[in-house]
Design a protein around this motif. Structure first.
Motif, PDB file in Angstrom:
ATOM      1  N   TYR A 171       0.006   7.801  -8.461  1.00  0.00           N
ATOM      2  CA  TYR A 171      -0.127   6.077  -9.248  1.00  0.00           C
ATOM      3  C   TYR A 171       0.317   6.499 -10.539  1.00  0.00           C
ATOM      4  O   TYR A 171       1.717   5.587 -11.488  1.00  0.00           O
ATOM      5  N   ARG A 172      -0.791   7.007 -11.553  1.00  0.00           N
ATOM      6  CA  ARG A 172      -0.104   6.937 -12.691  1.00  0.00           C
ATOM      7  C   ARG A 172       1.192   7.477 -12.840  1.00  0.00           C
ATOM      8  O   ARG A 172       2.238   7.242 -13.744  1.00  0.00           O
ATOM      9  N   THR A 173       1.304   8.943 -12.470  1.00  0.00           N
ATOM     10  CA  THR A 173       2.846   9.636 -12.177  1.00  0.00           C
ATOM     11  C   THR A 173       4.409   8.793 -11.881  1.00  0.00           C
ATOM     12  O   THR A 173       4.986   8.803 -12.665  1.00  0.00           O
ATOM     13  N   SER A 174       3.827   7.933 -11.056  1.00  0.00           N
ATOM     14  CA  SER A 174       5.200   6.585 -10.804  1.00  0.00           C
ATOM     15  C   SER A 174       5.351   6.024 -11.734  1.00  0.00           C
ATOM     16  O   SER A 174       6.459   5.772 -12.034  1.00  0.00           O
TER      17      SER A 174
ATOM     18  N   MET B 181      12.877   0.051 -11.915  1.00  0.00           N
ATOM     19  CA  MET B 181      11.959  -0.408 -11.535  1.00  0.00           C
ATOM     20  C   MET B 181      11.538  -0.255 -10.195  1.00  0.00           C
ATOM     21  O   MET B 181      12.487   0.360  -9.244  1.00  0.00           O
ATOM     22  N   ILE B 182      10.026  -0.574  -9.736  1.00  0.00           N
ATOM     23  CA  ILE B 182      10.379   0.222  -8.404  1.00  0.00           C
ATOM     24  C   ILE B 182       9.783  -1.369  -7.597  1.00  0.00           C
ATOM     25  O   ILE B 182       8.688  -2.051  -7.714  1.00  0.00           O
ATOM     26  N   GLN B 183      10.472  -1.206  -6.218  1.00  0.00           N
ATOM     27  CA  GLN B 183      10.383  -2.396  -5.108  1.00  0.00           C
ATOM     28  C   GLN B 183       8.345  -2.987  -4.888  1.00  0.00           C
ATOM     29  O   GLN B 183       8.399  -2.033  -4.545  1.00  0.00           O
TER      30      GLN B 183
ATOM     31  N   ALA C  53       6.524   2.404  -0.955  1.00  0.00           N
ATOM     32  CA  ALA C  53       5.340   2.989   0.474  1.00  0.00           C
ATOM     33  C   ALA C  53       4.661   3.435  -0.733  1.00  0.00           C
ATOM     34  O   ALA C  53       5.541   4.253  -1.562  1.00  0.00           O
ATOM     35  N   ILE C  54       3.497   3.580  -0.993  1.00  0.00           N
ATOM     36  CA  ILE C  54       2.883   4.186  -1.681  1.00  0.00           C
ATOM     37  C   ILE C  54       2.068   3.572  -3.109  1.00  0.00           C
ATOM     38  O   ILE C  54       1.618   3.539  -3.227  1.00  0.00           O
ATOM     39  N   VAL C  55       3.360   3.472  -3.679  1.00  0.00           N
ATOM     40  CA  VAL C  55       3.222   2.799  -4.929  1.00  0.00           C
ATOM     41  C   VAL C  55       3.799   1.476  -5.752  1.00  0.00           C
ATOM     42  O   VAL C  55       3.457   1.128  -6.444  1.00  0.00           O
ATOM     43  N   GLY C  56       3.942   0.743  -4.422  1.00  0.00           N
ATOM     44  CA  GLY C  56       5.047  -0.976  -5.223  1.00  0.00           C
ATOM     45  C   GLY C  56       3.710  -1.064  -5.079  1.00  0.00           C
ATOM     46  O   GLY C  56       2.726  -0.832  -3.980  1.00  0.00           O
ATOM     47  N   SER C  57       4.268  -2.583  -5.513  1.00  0.00           N
ATOM     48  CA  SER C  57       2.665  -3.829  -6.089  1.00  0.00           C
ATOM     49  C   SER C  57       2.707  -4.326  -4.611  1.00  0.00           C
ATOM     50  O   SER C  57       1.090  -4.827  -4.573  1.00  0.00           O
ATOM     51  N   ASN C  58       2.708  -4.082  -3.737  1.00  0.00           N
ATOM     52  CA  ASN C  58       2.618  -4.775  -2.471  1.00  0.00           C
ATOM     53  C   ASN C  58       1.774  -3.544  -1.423  1.00  0.00           C
ATOM     54  O   ASN C  58       1.464  -3.774  -0.531  1.00  0.00           O
ATOM     55  N   ALA C  59       2.111  -2.318  -1.988  1.00  0.00           N
ATOM     56  CA  ALA C  59       1.701  -1.405  -0.611  1.00  0.00           C
ATOM     57  C   ALA C  59       0.236  -1.012   0.170  1.00  0.00           C
ATOM     58  O   ALA C  59       0.132  -0.868   1.224  1.00  0.00           O
ATOM     59  N   PHE C  60      -0.692  -1.881  -1.100  1.00  0.00           N
ATOM     60  CA  PHE C  60      -2.345  -2.458  -0.775  1.00  0.00           C
ATOM     61  C   PHE C  60      -2.199  -3.644  -0.311  1.00  0.00           C
ATOM     62  O   PHE C  60      -3.451  -3.588  -0.431  1.00  0.00           O
ATOM     63  N   ALA C  61      -1.432  -4.498  -0.677  1.00  0.00           N
ATOM     64  CA  ALA C  61      -1.688  -5.904  -0.551  1.00  0.00           C
ATOM     65  C   ALA C  61      -1.655  -6.503   0.955  1.00  0.00           C
ATOM     66  O   ALA C  61      -0.722  -5.940   1.677  1.00  0.00           O
TER      67      ALA C  61
ATOM     68  N   GLY D 114      -5.081   6.716  -7.004  1.00  0.00           N
ATOM     69  CA  GLY D 114      -5.264   6.046  -8.206  1.00  0.00           C
ATOM     70  C   GLY D 114      -4.887   4.589  -8.659  1.00  0.00           C
ATOM     71  O   GLY D 114      -4.864   4.292  -9.672  1.00  0.00           O
ATOM     72  N   VAL D 115      -5.029   3.275  -7.450  1.00  0.00           N
ATOM     73  CA  VAL D 115      -4.915   3.064  -7.512  1.00  0.00           C
ATOM     74  C   VAL D 115      -5.795   1.409  -7.821  1.00  0.00           C
ATOM     75  O   VAL D 115      -7.001   2.073  -6.935  1.00  0.00           O
TER      76      VAL D 115
END
Ligand code: KIV
Ligand code: ZN
Length: 511
Positions: free
Chosen positions: A269-272, A282-284, A288-296, A322-323
């Motif tokens: 996550y930090r690398t992203s 910006m990341i949409q 997948a994996i690193v988007g702000s909604n990926a684990f919401a 790492g989130v």
């Protein structure tokens, strides 16, 4: 190379990724990303294309000298001149790799290179033999391999392996392949080329049809053992296969793929975030994996399931990549110690100097904003650990604007130990303030992109501005952070000017 199930991750964020439209990283930013990629544990870092520009050359040389652990690769066309320049930069690496490439498809040979198949074959063999004189590790890429004639491509692969290539990459350069067909293609090459087991076969897929990750994995199922990919999937046009998606597919579906990689998952996550911050891409939210909604989890049924057992709707844990789920907040009474501890928990180990700068920024913001959460802290770290020296810094600004006045700005900048003030008007407060900056610096940047976003929720949120400023034909990324969005905009503009000034100073010195 004893483990037949080992798959090698070749990161090309700094080469193909940097070819993304509008992305331009300076030497220090590239080094920072390379150091983070080494912490993440990728096997190969493609640091750049040394002959492309003096900046690219310097970045590859710096990374070769300073980044330990991964193999450091540099891209060279299949010519002796390119390879000489590439080696000049790569020779300092602990484990260098010369990556040379030539197109093999008739479309490219006929329309782009205007040479025959025979001439291309000779050129490829010569380049590999020449590179091998300098470096034991040589990769050959057959550009546009997936659209090449299979018999001819097989011949090229056989000959470059005989010439000494220990890695052969078969790119889907234009993102035309689909998974089954790309997998079959890799398998056919594996079956046709008699000396194939003397080299590692690599995949490099572009995302024009949104299938780069699927194609790469299909290549692996059919015998490839190196995957070329980029953080956040950035790269030429629609980008490359996304590194984090490849990693997590291999991890989460280990029973299916049965491949081994050597990654520190918590650094993903930090690398992203670092790459997104420094490139300004910006990341949409649904990435997948690193988007702000990926684990919401939004739907009531999903939330209910999650509360009962996370495995109902979660196939991988955010902590693994790492989130952080922590809601811990700091405030104006938090001391340097608590600040440092929290940053360490988030994985940021700063030098004393950067910590001092970040803490000063924290105090400034804590005076205006009651609660400082993890997103604010991350933004502060990115903002304070500036990648170039600050020749120009904002001291003061006063803006007058409203519905029926001409926006006017007065700005005071420090240039080394002297202070300068100027005033200007504009169609809006941002333009007025930037024009006042121009008057002081005598550097006239054109704002070609401007993105403002709130770092966290709340009316008192920090505003982060990412801008792209064109100065003398080149584009510089600027970043600014403040609870006042005009101030964040001006800081972003000044940050880009500082990068321009720094690069100008560097290029006037000898490289
Ligand atoms: O897409 C491609 O073919 C490339 C090669 C230079 C490896 O980027
Ligand atoms: Zn590519």
């Amino acid at each position: 190379m004893g483990d037949n199930n080992r798959v090698y991750l070749f990161d090309t964020t700094l080469r193909d990724g940097e070819q993304s439209p509008g992305v331009s990283l300076n030497v220090e930013e590239k080094l920072e990303i390379a150091q983070q990629l080494a912490r993440l544990g990728v096997d190969v870092i493609e640091a750049g294309f040394p002959i492309a520009s003096p900046g690219d050359f310097q970045a590859v040389k710096n990374i070769a000298k300073k980044v330990k652990g991964p193999i450091i690769a540099g891209l060279c066309r299949a010519t002796r001149k390119d390879i000489d320049r590439g080696w000049e930069a790569l020779q300092f690496a602990e484990s260098p790799r010369i990556h040379t490439f030539l197109a093999t498809s008739d479309i490219h040979l006929k329309h782009k290179l205007q040479i025959s198949r025979e001439a291309a074959l000779e050129q490829a063999i010569d380049a590999v033999k020449y590179a091998k004189k300098f470096c034991p590790d040589v990769e050959f890429s057959a550009e546009d391999a997936s659209r090449s004639d299979l018999d001819y491509l097989a011949k090229v692969v056989e000959e470059v392996i005989a010439a000494g290539a220990n890695v052969v990459n078969l790119p889907d350069t234009v993102g035309y392949a689909v998974p089954e067909d790309y997998g079959n293609f890799i398998r056919s090459i594996m079956e046709r080329v008699p000396n194939i087991h003397q080299a590692i076969i690599s995949v490099h897929c572009h995302d024009d049809l949104g299938m780069a990750v699927a194609n790469s994995l299909s290549g692996v199922v059919n015998g490839a053992r190196q995957i070329e990919c980029a953080v956040n999937g950035i790269g030429e046009r629609a980008g490359n296969a996304s590194l984090e998606e490849i990693i997590m597919a291999l991890y989460t579906r280990k029973p299916f793929y049965n491949k081994n990689i050597n990654i520190t998952y918590q650094e993903i996550y930090r690398t992203s975030r670092l790459v997104s911050g420094l490139t300004g891409m910006m990341i949409q939210p649904n990435k997948a994996i690193v988007g702000s909604n990926a684990f919401a989890h939004e739907a009531g049924i999903h939330q209910d399931g999650m509360l009962k057992d996370r495995s109902t709707y979660e196939i991988m844990s955010p902590e693994l990549v790492g989130v952080n789920r922590s809601n811990l907040v700091l405030g104006k009474h938090s001391g340097r110690h608590a600040f440092k501890d929290r940053l360490q928990e988030l994985g940021y180990i700063l030098s004393e100097e950067d910590l001092g700068k970040a803490f000063a920024g924290f105090k400034e913001i804590a005076d205006k904003k009651k609660e400082i959460n993890d997103e604010d802290l991350e933004a502060l770290v990115k903002d304070r650990a500036k990648s170039v020296p600050e020749r120009f810094s904002l001291q003061y600004m006063h803006i007058s604007c409203g519905t029926s006045v001409i926006p006017t700005a007065t700005v005071k900048l420090a240039i080394e130990d002297k202070f300068f003030e100027a005033a200007a008007t504009g169609v809006g407060p941002v333009e007025a303030a930037c024009r006042a900056v121009d008057r002081i610096t005598d550097i006239y940047g054109k704002m070609i992109e401007y993105k403002l976003h709130a770092v966290s929720a709340g009316k008192d949120a920090l505003g982060e501005v990412d801008s792209k400023i064109q100065i003398e034909e080149k584009v510089y990324n600027g970043r600014g952070l403040s609870t006042d969005i005009i101030e964040a905009s001006v800081k972003s503009y000044i940050n880009a000017i500082n990068k321009y000034y720094y690069e100008k100073t560097l290029s006037s010195q000898e490289i």
